[in-house]
Scaffold this motif. Structure first.
Motif, short mmCIF file in Angstrom:
data_model
loop_
_atom_site.label_atom_id
_atom_site.label_comp_id
_atom_site.label_asym_id
_atom_site.label_seq_id
_atom_site.Cartn_x
_atom_site.Cartn_y
_atom_site.Cartn_z
N GLY A 34 110.17 118.95 156.24
CA GLY A 34 109.47 120.03 156.41
C GLY A 34 109.70 121.36 156.02
N PRO A 35 109.94 122.47 156.14
CA PRO A 35 108.82 123.45 155.97
C PRO A 35 110.08 123.86 154.50
CG PRO A 35 111.01 124.49 157.09
CD PRO A 35 111.06 123.33 157.19
N GLY A 36 107.68 124.47 154.07
CA GLY A 36 108.41 125.56 152.87
C GLY A 36 107.15 124.20 152.15
N LEU A 37 107.24 124.19 150.44
CA LEU A 37 106.65 123.27 149.45
C LEU A 37 107.87 122.08 148.62
CD1 LEU A 37 104.73 122.97 148.31
CD2 LEU A 37 105.13 124.72 146.06
N ASP A 50 108.00 119.04 134.14
CA ASP A 50 107.12 120.44 134.22
C ASP A 50 106.05 120.93 135.96
OD1 ASP A 50 106.03 122.96 132.65
OD2 ASP A 50 104.19 121.51 132.70
N ALA A 51 106.18 119.90 135.77
CA ALA A 51 105.12 120.25 137.62
C ALA A 51 106.07 120.29 138.46
CB ALA A 51 104.81 118.42 137.64
N ALA A 52 107.11 120.48 138.30
CA ALA A 52 108.23 120.47 139.10
C ALA A 52 108.22 121.72 139.48
CB ALA A 52 109.19 120.39 139.36
N GLU A 53 108.48 122.52 138.02
CA GLU A 53 108.75 123.85 137.96
C GLU A 53 107.04 125.06 138.27
OE1 GLU A 53 111.27 126.65 136.79
OE2 GLU A 53 112.07 124.35 137.28
N ASN A 54 105.78 123.79 137.66
CA ASN A 54 104.72 125.35 138.40
C ASN A 54 104.92 124.97 139.95
OD1 ASN A 54 104.22 124.75 135.53
ND2 ASN A 54 102.76 122.89 136.00
N ALA A 55 105.46 124.11 140.36
CA ALA A 55 105.22 124.16 142.51
C ALA A 55 106.01 125.11 142.50
CB ALA A 55 105.77 122.81 142.88
N ARG A 56 107.52 124.59 141.81
CA ARG A 56 108.40 126.51 142.12
C ARG A 56 107.74 127.68 141.99
NH1 ARG A 56 113.83 125.67 141.83
NH2 ARG A 56 113.61 123.55 140.61
N SER A 57 107.35 127.50 140.59
CA SER A 57 106.90 129.13 140.87
C SER A 57 105.40 129.57 141.83
CB SER A 57 105.69 129.52 139.09
OG SER A 57 106.63 129.11 138.40
N ALA A 58 105.26 128.65 141.89
CA ALA A 58 103.94 128.92 142.85
C ALA A 58 104.14 129.70 144.25
CB ALA A 58 102.86 127.64 143.13
N ALA A 59 105.50 128.24 144.77
CA ALA A 59 106.22 128.48 145.96
C ALA A 59 106.86 130.29 145.60
CB ALA A 59 107.48 127.78 146.04
N GLN A 60 107.64 130.45 144.68
CA GLN A 60 108.00 131.51 145.09
C GLN A 60 106.81 132.97 144.60
OE1 GLN A 60 109.66 131.74 140.62
NE2 GLN A 60 111.96 131.06 141.62
N LYS A 61 105.99 132.65 143.64
CA LYS A 61 104.52 133.97 143.67
C LYS A 61 104.17 133.83 145.40
CE LYS A 61 101.07 133.36 140.76
NZ LYS A 61 100.72 133.86 139.88
N GLY A 63 106.22 133.33 148.08
CA GLY A 63 107.74 133.00 149.64
C GLY A 63 107.74 131.99 150.18
N LEU A 64 107.19 131.31 149.92
CA LEU A 64 107.83 129.51 150.43
C LEU A 64 108.76 129.48 149.66
CD1 LEU A 64 103.93 127.96 149.64
CD2 LEU A 64 105.26 129.09 152.08
N PRO A 65 109.89 128.91 150.35
CA PRO A 65 110.52 127.43 150.80
C PRO A 65 110.75 126.66 149.54
CG PRO A 65 110.67 128.21 152.74
CD PRO A 65 109.25 128.63 152.71
N VAL A 108 98.79 127.45 144.20
CA VAL A 108 98.04 128.66 144.74
C VAL A 108 97.18 128.51 145.30
CG1 VAL A 108 98.04 131.05 144.26
CG2 VAL A 108 99.51 129.85 143.27
N LYS A 109 95.92 128.13 144.48
CA LYS A 109 94.74 127.53 145.22
C LYS A 109 94.45 127.06 145.87
CE LYS A 109 89.77 127.19 143.70
NZ LYS A 109 88.81 126.54 142.56
N ILE A 110 95.29 125.63 146.45
CA ILE A 110 95.60 124.99 147.56
C ILE A 110 95.78 125.66 148.70
CG2 ILE A 110 96.54 122.89 148.00
CD1 ILE A 110 95.78 121.87 145.33
N ILE A 111 97.15 125.97 148.51
CA ILE A 111 97.89 127.02 149.71
C ILE A 111 97.13 127.98 149.77
CG2 ILE A 111 99.73 127.59 150.03
CD1 ILE A 111 101.27 126.20 148.16
N ARG A 112 96.15 128.85 149.18
CA ARG A 112 95.75 129.89 150.31
C ARG A 112 94.04 129.43 150.54
NH1 ARG A 112 96.78 134.58 145.46
NH2 ARG A 112 99.18 135.04 145.73
N GLY A 113 94.14 127.95 150.14
CA GLY A 113 92.63 127.99 150.70
C GLY A 113 92.74 126.51 151.56
N ARG A 114 94.20 126.99 153.14
CA ARG A 114 94.36 126.21 154.28
C ARG A 114 93.92 127.08 154.80
NH1 ARG A 114 99.61 123.84 154.75
NH2 ARG A 114 98.23 121.66 155.30
#
Length: 114
Positions: A34-37, A50-61, A63-65, A108-114
Motif C-alpha cells: 500500500g501507500p506510504g513508506l 535501527d534501520a526501521a527507526e531511520n525510515a520512520r524518521s524519514a517518513a515523519q520528515k 509527511g508520509l504514512p 530522504v534523498k532517495i524519496i525526494r529524488g523520485r
C-alpha cells in the motif's frame, strides 16, 4: 535461480532432489503493502530495528504514512517479502526502493529524488 537486480541463488547438490527456486511475485508483493513508506524486516540482524527507526524518521520528515512489519516465519517471508533478500525491505508507495540498511538522510534523498 536469478532475480533482479542481481540476486543469484547458487547450489551445490550433494544428492539428487528438487532444485531450490526463489519465490516470485516481487512487484505484486510490494504493491500489496500500500501507500506510504513500508519496512519489512526480520529479527536476523540486530541493526534492522535501527534501520526501521531511520525510515520512520524519514517518513515523519516527509509527511508520509509509515508501517513497520516484522517477519517472524518462513511462510510470512514467502508471502510478504518484495525481494529475494528477505531480511530487510524498504518500500515506497508499492515500489521497492532498498533492501539494505540506510540512514535517514539517504532515505530522504532517495524519496525526494523520485
Amino acid at each position: 535461480d536469478h532475480a533482479p537486480p542481481g540476486f543469484a541463488l547458487m547450489l551445490r547438490a550433494f544428492a539428487p532432489g528438487p532444485t531450490p527456486r526463489l519465490c516470485q511475485g516481487w512487484e505484486e508483493k510490494a504493491r500489496a503493502l500500500g501507500p506510504g513508506l513500508n519496512v519489512l524486516r526480520s529479527a536476523q540482524c540486530p541493526y534492522l530495528a535501527d534501520a526501521a527507526e531511520n525510515a520512520r524518521s524519514a517518513a515523519q520528515k516527509l509527511g508520509l504514512p509509515f508501517s513497520d512489519r516484522v517477519i517472524e516465519s518462513a511462510d510470512a517471508l514467502r508471502g510478504l517479502a518484495p525481494s529475494p533478500y528477505g531480511v530487510f525491505a524498504l518500500v515506497l508507495d508499492g515500489k521497492l526502493i532498498s533492501s539494505t540498511y540506510l540512514l535517514e538522510k539517504d532515505i530522504v534523498k532517495i524519496i525526494r529524488g523520485r
